[in-house]
Design a protein around this motif. Structure first.
Motif, PDB file in Angstrom:
ATOM      1  N   UNK A   1      79.563  99.303  72.240  1.00 21.97           N
ATOM      2  CA  UNK A   1      81.007  99.082  72.414  1.00 21.97           C
ATOM      3  C   UNK A   1      81.760 100.272  71.825  1.00 21.97           C
ATOM      4  N   UNK A   2      82.800 100.698  72.513  1.00 25.21           N
ATOM      5  CA  UNK A   2      83.553 101.870  72.055  1.00 25.21           C
ATOM      6  C   UNK A   2      84.911 101.463  71.486  1.00 25.21           C
ATOM      7  N   UNK A   3      85.608 100.613  72.237  1.00 31.01           N
ATOM      8  CA  UNK A   3      86.956 100.244  71.815  1.00 31.01           C
ATOM      9  C   UNK A   3      86.908  99.011  70.897  1.00 31.01           C
ATOM     10  N   UNK A   4      86.674  99.280  69.623  1.00 34.23           N
ATOM     11  CA  UNK A   4      86.479  98.186  68.654  1.00 34.23           C
ATOM     12  C   UNK A   4      87.548  98.275  67.565  1.00 34.23           C
ATOM     13  N   UNK A   5      88.252  97.181  67.337  1.00 30.07           N
ATOM     14  CA  UNK A   5      89.211  97.127  66.219  1.00 30.07           C
ATOM     15  C   UNK A   5      88.541  96.323  65.106  1.00 30.07           C
ATOM     16  N   UNK A   6      88.341  96.972  63.962  1.00 32.40           N
ATOM     17  CA  UNK A   6      87.656  96.298  62.846  1.00 32.40           C
ATOM     18  C   UNK A   6      88.713  95.714  61.911  1.00 32.40           C
ATOM     19  N   UNK A   7      88.993  94.446  62.119  1.00 33.42           N
ATOM     20  CA  UNK A   7      90.098  93.761  61.442  1.00 33.42           C
ATOM     21  C   UNK A   7      89.912  93.734  59.919  1.00 33.42           C
ATOM     22  N   UNK A   8      88.676  93.642  59.488  1.00 34.32           N
ATOM     23  CA  UNK A   8      88.402  93.536  58.049  1.00 34.32           C
ATOM     24  C   UNK A   8      87.692  94.766  57.482  1.00 34.32           C
ATOM     25  N   UNK A   9      87.729  95.897  58.217  1.00 33.54           N
ATOM     26  CA  UNK A   9      87.050  97.100  57.733  1.00 33.54           C
ATOM     27  C   UNK A   9      85.586  97.121  58.156  1.00 33.54           C
ATOM     28  N   UNK A  10      84.784  97.957  57.477  1.00 29.43           N
ATOM     29  CA  UNK A  10      83.391  98.131  57.907  1.00 29.43           C
ATOM     30  C   UNK A  10      82.511  98.589  56.748  1.00 29.43           C
ATOM     31  N   UNK A  11      81.193  98.666  57.054  1.00 32.11           N
ATOM     32  CA  UNK A  11      80.208  98.983  56.002  1.00 32.11           C
ATOM     33  C   UNK A  11      79.753 100.439  56.022  1.00 32.11           C
ATOM     34  N   UNK A  12      80.444 101.290  56.794  1.00 25.00           N
ATOM     35  CA  UNK A  12      79.935 102.653  56.948  1.00 25.00           C
ATOM     36  C   UNK A  12      80.407 103.604  55.849  1.00 25.00           C
ATOM     37  N   UNK A  13      81.380 103.168  55.061  1.00 25.87           N
ATOM     38  CA  UNK A  13      81.813 104.038  53.962  1.00 25.87           C
ATOM     39  C   UNK A  13      82.174 103.220  52.729  1.00 25.87           C
ATOM     40  N   UNK A  14      82.271 103.953  51.621  1.00 29.39           N
ATOM     41  CA  UNK A  14      82.702 103.367  50.346  1.00 29.39           C
ATOM     42  C   UNK A  14      83.936 104.163  49.932  1.00 29.39           C
ATOM     43  N   UNK A  15      84.795 103.548  49.128  1.00 32.41           N
ATOM     44  CA  UNK A  15      85.962 104.311  48.698  1.00 32.41           C
ATOM     45  C   UNK A  15      86.343 103.998  47.260  1.00 32.41           C
ATOM     46  N   UNK A  16      87.170 104.875  46.729  1.00 32.96           N
ATOM     47  CA  UNK A  16      87.627 104.715  45.351  1.00 32.96           C
ATOM     48  C   UNK A  16      89.073 104.269  45.400  1.00 32.96           C
ATOM     49  N   UNK A  17      89.373 103.120  44.801  1.00 28.74           N
ATOM     50  CA  UNK A  17      90.746 102.610  44.812  1.00 28.74           C
ATOM     51  C   UNK A  17      91.648 103.400  43.876  1.00 28.74           C
ATOM     52  N   UNK A  18      91.001 104.179  42.987  1.00 26.71           N
ATOM     53  CA  UNK A  18      91.810 104.900  42.020  1.00 26.71           C
ATOM     54  C   UNK A  18      92.316 106.235  42.595  1.00 26.71           C
ATOM     55  N   UNK A  19      91.397 107.084  43.111  1.00 31.05           N
ATOM     56  CA  UNK A  19      91.850 108.396  43.620  1.00 31.05           C
ATOM     57  C   UNK A  19      91.894 108.431  45.144  1.00 31.05           C
ATOM     58  N   UNK A  20      91.382 107.390  45.807  1.00 29.17           N
ATOM     59  CA  UNK A  20      91.476 107.300  47.263  1.00 29.17           C
ATOM     60  C   UNK A  20      90.358 108.013  48.011  1.00 29.17           C
ATOM     61  N   UNK A  21      89.414 108.651  47.293  1.00 28.86           N
ATOM     62  CA  UNK A  21      88.350 109.402  47.985  1.00 28.86           C
ATOM     63  C   UNK A  21      87.398 108.438  48.707  1.00 28.86           C
TER      64      UNK A  21
END
Ligand code: NAD
Ligand code: ZN
Length: 253
Positions: free
Chosen positions: A111-131
């Motif tokens: 599938x190509x046209x996918x809206x991920x309403x709750x996000x996804x598991x392909x990345x991690x992020x930092x809530x403090x600096x945003x990286x």
């Protein structure tokens, strides 16, 4: 006429078909929904381990669950239901999949046209600096995994207690308002704001086809047709009916 045939005829006649999927579509891939007996969610209460406040209070503890979930998601493969939706998109029939799942199985099925309403598991992020970090680039050997700034990383999906990412929310609402048919697969869509999507589609005059072995609030109040079967059985059967319709039309030309 079988329910599969009714569904196939509706799909063939639709002008703007979209799908809304939930945890149930991935159950046949071995990822339990919150109701499945046994498995991850019997061990970890989702309302506790899946809540942002728990993560803020004790990221190390929540990462115990996230680590198991990560292994489960990375070890799972798309099932016939994911492939059937990708097939419908390739045929030009399905315009968009809105998924509440974070497992990336729709994309892996094609599938190509996918809206991920709750996000996804392909990345991690930092809530403090945003990286952001690609999941592949983070070793989960030390818990919790940390950002270069020293603070704990979190998954790039929504915890309970957080709002839906604005872009995904806006795109999903627009898709729901503009569709003339919605497939609702493996979700009770009982929790807001995901629950607004079928309501909004219905308000715009869309035909709602639900695929779920169990009855939901939607089956009682909103769905036009409910196929009470696992998605991995029902969706391929609907595609077969679509092929039949195609060959009947060719014969009559
Ligand atoms: P839900 O309300 O989406 O419930 C799952 C539904 O799927 C149930 O109604 C169940 O009857 C149905 N179902 C079970 N097996 C099915 C099958 N084979 N075919 C079709 N339907 C089937 O959601 P939930 O499980 O309470 O999850 C809530 C939130 O957590 C959602 O955002 C969900 O996507 C997310 N979640 C995601 C994953 C994932 O990424 N795979 C797994 C668990 C939970
Ligand atoms: Zn950081």
């Amino acid at each position: 006429m079988t329910l599969y045939k009714i569904a196939a005829e509706r799909i063939a006649r639709s002008r703007h078909l979209i799908a809304l999927t939930g945890a149930g579509i991935s159950v046949e891939s071995g990822i339990p929904d919150f109701r499945s007996p046994g498995g991850l969610w019997s061990k970890y209460d989702p309302m506790e381990y899946g809540h942002i406040e728990s993560f803020r209070r004790n990221p190390q503890r929540v990462w115990q669950m996230l680590l198991e979930m990560d292994g489960l998601l990375l070890g799972a493969d798309p099932n016939p239901a994911h492939f059937a939706l990708a097939d419908l998109e390739k045929r030009g029939l399905l315009k968009t999949v809105i998924t509440q799942n974070v497992d990336s199985l729709h994309q892996r099925a094609g599938s190509v046209n996918v809206i991920e309403f709750h996000g996804h598991n392909r990345s991690l992020r930092c809530d403090s600096c945003g990286k952001r970090y690609s999941r592949k680039d983070v070793l989960l050997a030390v818990m919790p995994p940390c950002c270069r700034c020293g603070l704990p990383l979190r998954p790039d999906f929504v915890f309970f207690g957080e709002s839906i990412p604005a872009t995904a929310h806006g795109e999903a609402m627009l898709a729901a308002e503009n569709c003339d048919m919605m497939l609702i697969i493996g979700t009770s869509a009982s929790v807001a704001p995901a629950s607004f999507l079928p309501t909004s589609a219905k308000r715009g005059g869309a035909y709602l086809l639900e695929i779920n072995p169990d009855q939901t609030e939607l089956s009682f109040h909103l769905s036009d047709l409910h196929i009470a079967e696992p998605a991995g059985k029902a969706l391929p059967a609907i595609i077969e009916e679509l092929d039949q319709l195609g060959s009947e039309e060719t014969k009559s030309c």
